[in-house]
Design a protein around this motif. Structure first.
Motif, PDB file in Angstrom:
ATOM      1  N   ASP A  66       0.805  -1.225   0.000  1.00 48.08           N
ATOM      2  CA  ASP A  66       0.000   0.000   0.000  1.00 48.08           C
ATOM      3  C   ASP A  66       0.834   1.268   0.000  1.00 48.08           C
ATOM      4  OD1 ASP A  66      -2.883  -0.919   0.313  1.00 48.08           O
ATOM      5  OD2 ASP A  66      -1.922  -2.010   1.952  1.00 48.08           O
ATOM      6  N   PHE A  67       1.924   1.258   0.759  1.00 50.59           N
ATOM      7  CA  PHE A  67       2.753   2.460   0.857  1.00 50.59           C
ATOM      8  C   PHE A  67       4.185   2.084   1.211  1.00 50.59           C
ATOM      9  CE2 PHE A  67       0.957   1.758   5.091  1.00 50.59           C
ATOM     10  CZ  PHE A  67       2.057   1.883   5.913  1.00 50.59           C
ATOM     11  N   VAL A  68       5.093   2.996   0.930  1.00 47.02           N
ATOM     12  CA  VAL A  68       6.476   2.844   1.353  1.00 47.02           C
ATOM     13  C   VAL A  68       6.811   3.983   2.304  1.00 47.02           C
ATOM     14  CG1 VAL A  68       7.146   1.628  -0.732  1.00 47.02           C
ATOM     15  CG2 VAL A  68       7.406   4.105  -0.639  1.00 47.02           C
ATOM     16  N   PHE A  69       7.762   3.745   3.178  1.00 45.87           N
ATOM     17  CA  PHE A  69       8.038   4.644   4.297  1.00 45.87           C
ATOM     18  C   PHE A  69       9.524   4.987   4.319  1.00 45.87           C
ATOM     19  CE2 PHE A  69       9.178   5.543   8.667  1.00 45.87           C
ATOM     20  CZ  PHE A  69       8.077   6.186   9.235  1.00 45.87           C
ATOM     21  N   PHE A  70       9.838   6.269   4.118  1.00 47.27           N
ATOM     22  CA  PHE A  70      11.221   6.745   4.164  1.00 47.27           C
ATOM     23  C   PHE A  70      11.543   7.250   5.571  1.00 47.27           C
ATOM     24  CE2 PHE A  70      10.711   6.879  -0.386  1.00 47.27           C
ATOM     25  CZ  PHE A  70      11.973   6.926  -0.951  1.00 47.27           C
ATOM     26  N   ALA A  71      12.359   6.514   6.304  1.00 48.00           N
ATOM     27  CA  ALA A  71      12.924   7.048   7.543  1.00 48.00           C
ATOM     28  C   ALA A  71      14.032   8.032   7.173  1.00 48.00           C
ATOM     29  CB  ALA A  71      13.469   5.925   8.408  1.00 48.00           C
ATOM     30  N   ASP A  72      14.416   8.891   8.108  1.00 42.11           N
ATOM     31  CA  ASP A  72      15.448   9.886   7.794  1.00 42.11           C
ATOM     32  C   ASP A  72      16.051  10.429   9.078  1.00 42.11           C
ATOM     33  OD1 ASP A  72      17.084  11.447   6.241  1.00 42.11           O
ATOM     34  OD2 ASP A  72      15.500  12.647   5.343  1.00 42.11           O
ATOM     35  N   GLY A  73      17.201  11.048   8.936  1.00 42.41           N
ATOM     36  CA  GLY A  73      17.886  11.675  10.059  1.00 42.41           C
ATOM     37  C   GLY A  73      19.071  12.468   9.551  1.00 42.41           C
ATOM     38  N   TYR A  74      19.782  13.113  10.468  1.00 48.03           N
ATOM     39  CA  TYR A  74      20.842  14.034  10.061  1.00 48.03           C
ATOM     40  C   TYR A  74      22.224  13.636  10.560  1.00 48.03           C
ATOM     41  CZ  TYR A  74      17.150  17.126   8.467  1.00 48.03           C
ATOM     42  OH  TYR A  74      16.078  17.649   7.787  1.00 48.03           O
ATOM     43  N   THR A  75      22.307  12.712  11.512  1.00 50.03           N
ATOM     44  CA  THR A  75      23.613  12.223  11.959  1.00 50.03           C
ATOM     45  C   THR A  75      23.603  10.694  11.911  1.00 50.03           C
ATOM     46  OG1 THR A  75      22.924  12.199  14.294  1.00 50.03           O
ATOM     47  CG2 THR A  75      24.020  14.194  13.485  1.00 50.03           C
ATOM     48  N   ASN A  76      24.787  10.104  11.745  1.00 53.03           N
ATOM     49  CA  ASN A  76      24.809   8.643  11.642  1.00 53.03           C
ATOM     50  C   ASN A  76      24.704   7.995  13.022  1.00 53.03           C
ATOM     51  OD1 ASN A  76      27.411   8.542  12.795  1.00 53.03           O
ATOM     52  ND2 ASN A  76      28.413   8.643  10.800  1.00 53.03           N
ATOM     53  N   HIS A  77      24.608   6.682  13.007  1.00 56.79           N
ATOM     54  CA  HIS A  77      24.411   5.941  14.261  1.00 56.79           C
ATOM     55  C   HIS A  77      25.704   5.758  15.045  1.00 56.79           C
ATOM     56  CE1 HIS A  77      20.374   5.157  12.923  1.00 56.79           C
ATOM     57  NE2 HIS A  77      20.747   4.375  11.928  1.00 56.79           N
ATOM     58  N   GLY A  78      26.834   6.123  14.461  1.00 58.16           N
ATOM     59  CA  GLY A  78      28.123   5.955  15.121  1.00 58.16           C
ATOM     60  C   GLY A  78      29.176   5.505  14.125  1.00 58.16           C
ATOM     61  N   LEU A  79      30.426   5.613  14.502  1.00 55.80           N
ATOM     62  CA  LEU A  79      31.519   5.291  13.597  1.00 55.80           C
ATOM     63  C   LEU A  79      31.508   3.820  13.190  1.00 55.80           C
ATOM     64  CD1 LEU A  79      34.437   7.393  15.170  1.00 55.80           C
ATOM     65  CD2 LEU A  79      33.039   7.919  13.154  1.00 55.80           C
ATOM     66  N   ASP A  80      31.194   2.925  14.129  1.00 50.73           N
ATOM     67  CA  ASP A  80      31.155   1.500  13.782  1.00 50.73           C
ATOM     68  C   ASP A  80      30.025   1.209  12.806  1.00 50.73           C
ATOM     69  OD1 ASP A  80      33.336   0.315  15.275  1.00 50.73           O
ATOM     70  OD2 ASP A  80      32.226   0.834  17.078  1.00 50.73           O
ATOM     71  N   ASN A  81      28.897   1.878  12.981  1.00 52.20           N
ATOM     72  CA  ASN A  81      27.767   1.675  12.082  1.00 52.20           C
ATOM     73  C   ASN A  81      28.089   2.188  10.683  1.00 52.20           C
ATOM     74  OD1 ASN A  81      26.852   2.176  14.988  1.00 52.20           O
ATOM     75  ND2 ASN A  81      25.133   1.058  14.123  1.00 52.20           N
ATOM     76  N   ALA A  82      28.703   3.362  10.623  1.00 57.02           N
ATOM     77  CA  ALA A  82      29.096   3.912   9.324  1.00 57.02           C
ATOM     78  C   ALA A  82      30.095   2.993   8.631  1.00 57.02           C
ATOM     79  CB  ALA A  82      29.695   5.303   9.514  1.00 57.02           C
ATOM     80  N   ARG A  83      30.984   2.382   9.411  1.00 59.16           N
ATOM     81  CA  ARG A  83      32.001   1.492   8.860  1.00 59.16           C
ATOM     82  C   ARG A  83      31.378   0.293   8.148  1.00 59.16           C
ATOM     83  NH1 ARG A  83      33.504  -2.908  11.383  1.00 59.16           N
ATOM     84  NH2 ARG A  83      32.848  -2.134  13.434  1.00 59.16           N
ATOM     85  N   VAL A  84      30.243  -0.201   8.655  1.00 62.65           N
ATOM     86  CA  VAL A  84      29.636  -1.410   8.076  1.00 62.65           C
ATOM     87  C   VAL A  84      28.496  -1.081   7.104  1.00 62.65           C
ATOM     88  CG1 VAL A  84      30.283  -2.782  10.081  1.00 62.65           C
ATOM     89  CG2 VAL A  84      27.989  -1.764   9.981  1.00 62.65           C
ATOM     90  N   GLY A  85      28.262   0.195   6.827  1.00 68.12           N
ATOM     91  CA  GLY A  85      27.201   0.556   5.892  1.00 68.12           C
ATOM     92  C   GLY A  85      25.810   0.545   6.494  1.00 68.12           C
ATOM     93  N   HIS A  86      25.750   0.546   7.814  1.00 63.19           N
ATOM     94  CA  HIS A  86      24.466   0.559   8.495  1.00 63.19           C
ATOM     95  C   HIS A  86      24.002   2.005   8.667  1.00 63.19           C
ATOM     96  CE1 HIS A  86      22.130   0.695  12.411  1.00 63.19           C
ATOM     97  NE2 HIS A  86      21.330   0.090  11.550  1.00 63.19           N
ATOM     98  N   GLY A  87      23.054   2.414   7.829  1.00 62.17           N
ATOM     99  CA  GLY A  87      22.536   3.771   7.906  1.00 62.17           C
ATOM    100  C   GLY A  87      23.447   4.822   7.304  1.00 62.17           C
ATOM    101  N   GLU A  88      24.464   4.427   6.578  1.00 60.36           N
ATOM    102  CA  GLU A  88      25.425   5.389   6.019  1.00 60.36           C
ATOM    103  C   GLU A  88      25.987   4.860   4.703  1.00 60.36           C
ATOM    104  OE1 GLU A  88      27.740   8.770   5.676  1.00 60.36           O
ATOM    105  OE2 GLU A  88      26.101   8.384   7.067  1.00 60.36           O
TER     106      GLU A  88
END
Length: 396
Positions: A66-88
């Motif tokens: 029925d619909f798609v949902f775009f989550a969003d934010g302005y800062t990443n979840h942390g350096l480890d998360n950015a390193r693994v492509g999680h949210g970045e």
């Protein structure tokens, strides 16, 4: 397929109050938005490739989402998360949503935009244009904007307590609706937080009021949803008694505001791992769990546990245990199996809790993975809990 954007269609996606299930798809806004795993990120498509979004959007509409949902934010979840492509990297919801709108004709498209970070004037203008672009298929996930790292990034030094955030959200929505309602006439809005005066430029929304989503399930969040929203978004946790309690509380609060409780649907997020055989699905899920990066999972869990009363209540346990759960689908229950297995689990959740809305969170989001969900819906139809979007006028 000819899109509403291409044809200039101006017939809005209708609301319909009934007891049938509705399904959203959590849109992939990063390489691995739902699992803290570099291996999952590598296996998923390129999130910055426009064609990935086009193909996935057309797949979602074709199978019955029925619909798609775009989550969003302005800062990443942390350096480890950015390193693994999680949210970045993370695509911007109001910028990338028009790609999905242009690729489809009936699919609802929900974008997250933060009340605290943007003026109601900017929010109203962005929202009106998104609604016109989609031909009346846009929805707004209005969120307070309370992440500490984001407040610092925006240079906000003032602090707002949890319950007051929802007072700000309520007044933001009131102000935005006043701007939408101007239709070329002067407005003057005097509130506690906003004082606006003038004639806002068109275009104005195609829908009388675009569909409003909110993820608050705290008492203050529930009050806002019950009075002003159309969809509540929250995690379906393993303990279905907690889900049932949330469904009942929101129904009671909605009725107390003089609304039919069914006017507020609940988009309960559920992780999904689907395959042609049960063994293949179990093997796929085991691989995902084994690939979890625990440093990134701990970072994600700390963020949720520090800023959410709901997560504190649901995951009151040792950090690593909580991280193993939150690191996959943000702690939502994960449905694993064939289309028949997934359908059976959805029907059971519906039967036990009364939940009618589901936000499907594909841990692997390639179009061919999402395509497998298409075999779930006919089973739900035969069970009498779902109707095709076309048969109900593509209603939300």
């Amino acid at each position: 397929m000819t899109s509403a954007l291409a044809t200039g269609r101006r017939t809005p996606k209708p609301r319909r109050i009934d007891d049938k299930m509705r399904f959203g798809l959590m849109w992939p806004n990063s390489p691995s938005p739902n699992v803290t795993s570099v291996e999952v990120a590598k296996r998923n498509p390129d999130v910055l490739d426009i064609n990935s979004h086009i193909t996935l959007a057309q797949t979602a509409e074709r199978i019955g989402v029925d619909f798609v949902f775009f989550a969003d934010g302005y800062t990443n979840h942390g350096l480890d998360n950015a390193r693994v492509g999680h949210g970045e990297p993370c695509v911007s919801a109001p910028i990338w949503a028009p790609i999905v709108m242009a690729a489809t004709e009936h699919l609802g498209v929900v974008t997250t935009m933060h009340a605290r970070y943007l003026s109601p004037v900017v929010l109203a203008r962005l929202g009106a244009n998104l609604d016109v672009l989609s031909g009346g298929r846009w929805g707004w996930n209005i969120v307070p904007g309370a992440k500490g790292s984001e407040a610092k990034l925006f240079g906000l030094s003032d602090t707002i307590e949890h319950d007051e955030r929802y007072q700000v959200v309520a007044e933001t929505l009131e102000a935005v609706r006043a701007l939408w309602g101007a239709r070329g006439e002067p407005i003057k809005f005097d509130g506690k937080y906003y004082h606006l005066e003038g004639i806002p430029r068109g275009p104005y929304p195609v829908q009388e009021s675009p569909v409003i989503f909110n993820a608050g399930v705290s008492p203050a969040g529930q009050e806002f949803i019950a009075s002003s929203a159309d969809y509540a978004f929250f995690a379906v946790v393993d303990d279905l008694a907690k889900v049932t309690a949330t469904v009942r509380q929101l129904a009671e609060k909605t009725a107390a505001h003089g609304r039919d409780p069914r006017e507020v649907n609940l988009a309960g997020s559920t992780g999904v791992v689907i395959a042609r055989t049960s063994a293949e699905a179990a093997e796929k899920f085991a691989w995902i769990k084994d690939s979890l990066d625990m440093d990134a999972a701990r970072g994600w869990a700390r963020g949720f546990l520090a800023g959410s009363q709901t997560y504190q209540a649901n995951f009151d346990q040792e950090l690593d245990e909580a991280a193993r759960k939150i690191g996959i689908a943000a702690g939502s229950r994960v449905l694993v199996g064939t289309a028949a297995d997934i359908a059976e689990q959805l029907i059971e959740i519906h039967r036990v809790t009364g939940l009618r809305g589901f936000m499907l969170v594909n841990l692997l989001w390639a179009p061919e993975e999402v395509e497998l969900l298409g075999d779930v819906f006919p089973i739900l139809e035969r069970a009498g809990v779902w109707e095709t979007p076309e048969s109900r006028g593509w209603s939300w």
